[in-house]
Design an enzyme around this catalytic site. Structure first.
Site, short mmCIF file in Angstrom:
data_model
loop_
_atom_site.label_atom_id
_atom_site.label_comp_id
_atom_site.label_asym_id
_atom_site.label_seq_id
_atom_site.Cartn_x
_atom_site.Cartn_y
_atom_site.Cartn_z
N GLY A 49 -0.36 2.47 4.71
CA GLY A 49 -1.30 2.50 3.58
C GLY A 49 -2.42 1.53 3.87
CB ALA A 50 -3.48 0.13 7.15
CB ILE A 80 3.19 -3.70 -1.68
CG1 ILE A 80 3.36 -4.97 -0.83
CG2 ILE A 80 2.05 -3.88 -2.67
CD1 ILE A 80 2.19 -5.25 0.11
CG ASP A 131 4.79 -10.78 -10.64
OD1 ASP A 131 3.81 -10.28 -11.22
OD2 ASP A 131 5.72 -10.11 -10.16
NE ARG A 189 -1.87 -10.93 -11.36
CZ ARG A 189 -1.47 -9.68 -11.17
NH1 ARG A 189 -0.22 -9.32 -11.42
NH2 ARG A 189 -2.32 -8.79 -10.72
CG HIS A 239 5.74 -6.39 -9.73
ND1 HIS A 239 4.96 -7.51 -9.96
CD2 HIS A 239 4.88 -5.38 -9.46
CE1 HIS A 239 3.69 -7.18 -9.82
NE2 HIS A 239 3.60 -5.89 -9.52
N1 LIG Z 1 3.77 -5.31 -5.74
C1 LIG Z 1 2.65 -5.70 -6.31
O1 LIG Z 1 2.55 -6.83 -6.79
C2 LIG Z 1 1.46 -4.78 -6.35
C3 LIG Z 1 0.19 -5.33 -6.65
C4 LIG Z 1 -0.91 -4.47 -6.64
C5 LIG Z 1 -0.75 -3.11 -6.37
N2 LIG Z 1 0.50 -2.63 -6.10
C6 LIG Z 1 0.71 -1.22 -5.78
O2 LIG Z 1 0.31 -0.98 -4.43
C7 LIG Z 1 -0.02 0.40 -4.28
C8 LIG Z 1 -1.34 0.56 -3.54
O3 LIG Z 1 -2.40 0.04 -4.29
P1 LIG Z 1 -3.92 0.14 -3.73
O4 LIG Z 1 -4.77 -0.50 -4.74
O5 LIG Z 1 -3.98 -0.32 -2.34
O6 LIG Z 1 -4.13 1.73 -3.78
P2 LIG Z 1 -5.21 2.58 -2.95
O7 LIG Z 1 -5.22 3.94 -3.56
O8 LIG Z 1 -6.48 1.85 -2.84
O9 LIG Z 1 -4.57 2.64 -1.50
C9 LIG Z 1 -3.38 3.30 -1.23
C10 LIG Z 1 -3.43 3.82 0.18
O10 LIG Z 1 -2.19 4.49 0.43
C11 LIG Z 1 -2.50 5.60 1.22
N3 LIG Z 1 -1.42 6.58 1.19
C12 LIG Z 1 -1.15 7.52 0.25
N4 LIG Z 1 -0.09 8.26 0.63
C13 LIG Z 1 0.31 7.75 1.82
C14 LIG Z 1 1.35 8.10 2.72
N5 LIG Z 1 2.20 9.10 2.47
N6 LIG Z 1 1.47 7.38 3.85
C15 LIG Z 1 0.62 6.35 4.10
N7 LIG Z 1 -0.38 5.99 3.30
C16 LIG Z 1 -0.53 6.69 2.17
C17 LIG Z 1 -3.81 6.13 0.66
O11 LIG Z 1 -4.45 7.00 1.59
C18 LIG Z 1 -4.54 4.84 0.41
O12 LIG Z 1 -5.32 4.47 1.53
C19 LIG Z 1 -0.02 0.98 -5.69
O13 LIG Z 1 1.19 1.66 -5.91
C20 LIG Z 1 -0.11 -0.25 -6.57
O14 LIG Z 1 0.42 -0.03 -7.85
C21 LIG Z 1 1.59 -3.44 -6.10
O1 LIG Z 2 -0.64 -3.91 -12.30
C1 LIG Z 2 -0.58 -3.08 -11.39
O2 LIG Z 2 -0.49 -1.87 -11.60
C2 LIG Z 2 -0.65 -3.54 -9.96
C3 LIG Z 2 0.27 -4.68 -9.64
O3 LIG Z 2 1.60 -4.38 -9.92
C4 LIG Z 2 -0.15 -5.97 -10.28
O4 LIG Z 2 0.71 -6.68 -10.81
O5 LIG Z 2 -1.35 -6.30 -10.23
#
Ligand SMILES: NC(=O)c1ccc[n+]([C@@H]2O[C@H](COP(=O)([O-])OP(=O)(O)OC[C@H]3O[C@@H](n4cnc5c(N)ncnc54)[C@H](O)[C@@H]3O)[C@@H](O)[C@H]2O)c1
Ligand SMILES: O=C(O)C[C@H](O)C(=O)O
Length: 349
Positions: A44-45, A153, A186, A189, A213
């Site tokens: 997902g880079a 993530i 978390d 923050r 989370h």
């Molecule tokens: N754990 C945490 O604290 C936390 C914090 C923020 C966001 N997130 C989560 O992280 C995820 C990504 O967020 P983002 O803002 O980068 O989203 P984004 O849409 O900007 O990026 C996601 C990327 O994943 C890629 N992708 C989709 N399907 C894929 C697959 N099968 N294989 C490989 N890559 C694939 C997309 O092409 C895209 O480039 C979301 O689910 C978001 O909720 C988690």
């Molecule tokens: O809030 C979200 O959906 C993204 C992530 O889990 C966050 O805590 O920022």
């Protein structure tokens, strides 16, 4: 020879599939693997988190090889990041047919693949899309790098970590120590908001955040803040609410353009660096993470863990909780139990 290398870097464009430089380059320019270190893949880079995370991992001196995988735009991100004059060799992988090459030989796999929230959504609303993405990626990990440490993530973390565990169990590769849900944002923050209230440097604050989370499952233990602080009940209520809803605060501010990406990339890189220091054998590497756990009756729970050569080598107990935190723990466990079960059933049903 150096002059030829400089000229050829301009003449030979990156391979459009992978972002690596083309075979037209003279042998003197072949990537040799840089400094010794760990091999890290980001799945997902090309996303909002993936790109700044790739940048930060390329800057990490513990990383010798960095694989950037996505279903879109991986070559462009790879070409861009690969020009940074730091040690890690960067390779790009585009689409499912290249997943196995992206994963083979990796020590650490970080998964920020999947859709983010829009205003009005909960993290659980992402389940239908992200569960399948995490399943496919973890099947690849089980096949190609079953001993890698995995940092999940993708949301909802409270369900995607159990999904990953079930995929690995099915493949016969599950090692609970190596599967780590990333809850570092978390803590990041909590440290920031507590420091603001106390008027101190956020880098000196350490707030344990336990549970999971999402919403009420995010349980900051303000009674255990280091350095030791005392809060009024108004401050406790403000801080707990702000830490639990920090993600929503960003989703609303971005107004449809996604969720936290930059602070998350910072948090993910901090956690990945801790995993790599643990793999290297450093002592006393402790971070909060959502892991398989016996701290409560639930099969997964976030607490402080000690990271070592085999992943989460020690899971710390909750420590003494005050009445407010005990109440929060009960609410967190109720919601967590359902989210964990939902993830497990997605694979086992
Ligand atoms: N754990 C945490 O604290 C936390 C914090 C923020 C966001 N997130 C989560 O992280 C995820 C990504 O967020 P983002 O803002 O980068 O989203 P984004 O849409 O900007 O990026 C996601 C990327 O994943 C890629 N992708 C989709 N399907 C894929 C697959 N099968 N294989 C490989 N890559 C694939 C997309 O092409 C895209 O480039 C979301 O689910 C978001 O909720 C988690
Ligand atoms: O809030 C979200 O959906 C993204 C992530 O889990 C966050 O805590 O920022």
């Amino acid at each position: 020879m150096q002059r030829i290398a400089r000229i050829s870097a301009h003449l030979n464009p990156p391979n459009l599939q992978t972002g690596e430089s083309s075979s037209l380059r003279p042998a003197s320019c072949r990537s040799k693997g840089g400094a010794p270190g760990f091999k890290v893949a980001i799945l997902g880079a090309a996303g909002g988190i993936g790109q700044p995370l790739a940048l930060l991992m390329k800057m990490n001196p513990l990383v010798s090889v960095l694989h950037l995988y996505d279903v879109v735009n991986a070559p462009g991100v790879t070409a861009d990041i690969s020009h940074m004059n730091t040690g890690a060799v960067v390779r790009g992988f585009l689409g499912q047919p290249q997943l196995e090459n992206a994963l083979t030989g990796m020590d650490l796999v970080i998964i920020p693949a999947g859709v983010p929230r829009k205003p009005g959504m909960t993290r659980d609303d992402l389940f239908n899309i992200n569960a399948g993405i995490v399943r496919t990626l973890c099947e690849g990990i089980a096949k190609c790098c079953p001993n890698a440490i995995v940092n999940v993530i993708s949301n909802p973390v409270n369900s995607t970590v159990p999904i990953a565990a079930e995929v690995f169990k099915k493949a016969g590769t599950y090692n609970p120590r190596r599967l780590l849900g990333v809850t570092t944002l978390d803590v990041v923050r909590a440290n920031t908001f507590v420091a603001e209230v106390m008027g101190i440097d956020p880098r000196e604050v350490n707030v344990p955040v336990v549970g999971g989370h999402a919403g009420v499952t995010i349980l900051p233990l303000l009674s255990q803040v280091k350095p030791s602080c005392s809060f009024t009940s108004e401050e406790i209520s403000y801080l707990t609410d702000r830490i639990q809803n920090g993600g929503t605060e960003v989703v609303e501010a971005k107004a449809g353009a996604g969720s936290a990406t930059l602070s998350m990339a910072y948090a993910a890189s901090k956690f990945a660096d801790a995993c790599l220091r643990g793999l290297r054998g450093d002592a006393d590497v402790v971070e909060c993470s959502f892991v398989a756990s016996q701290v409560t009756e639930l099969p997964f729970f976030a607490t402080k863990v000690r990271l070592g050569r085999s992943g989460a080598e020690e899971i710390f107990p909750l420590g003494p909780l005050n009445a407010f935190e005990r109440g929060g723990l009960e609410k967190a466990k109720k919601e967590l139990a359902e989210s964990i079960q939902k993830g497990v059933s997605f694979i086992t049903k």
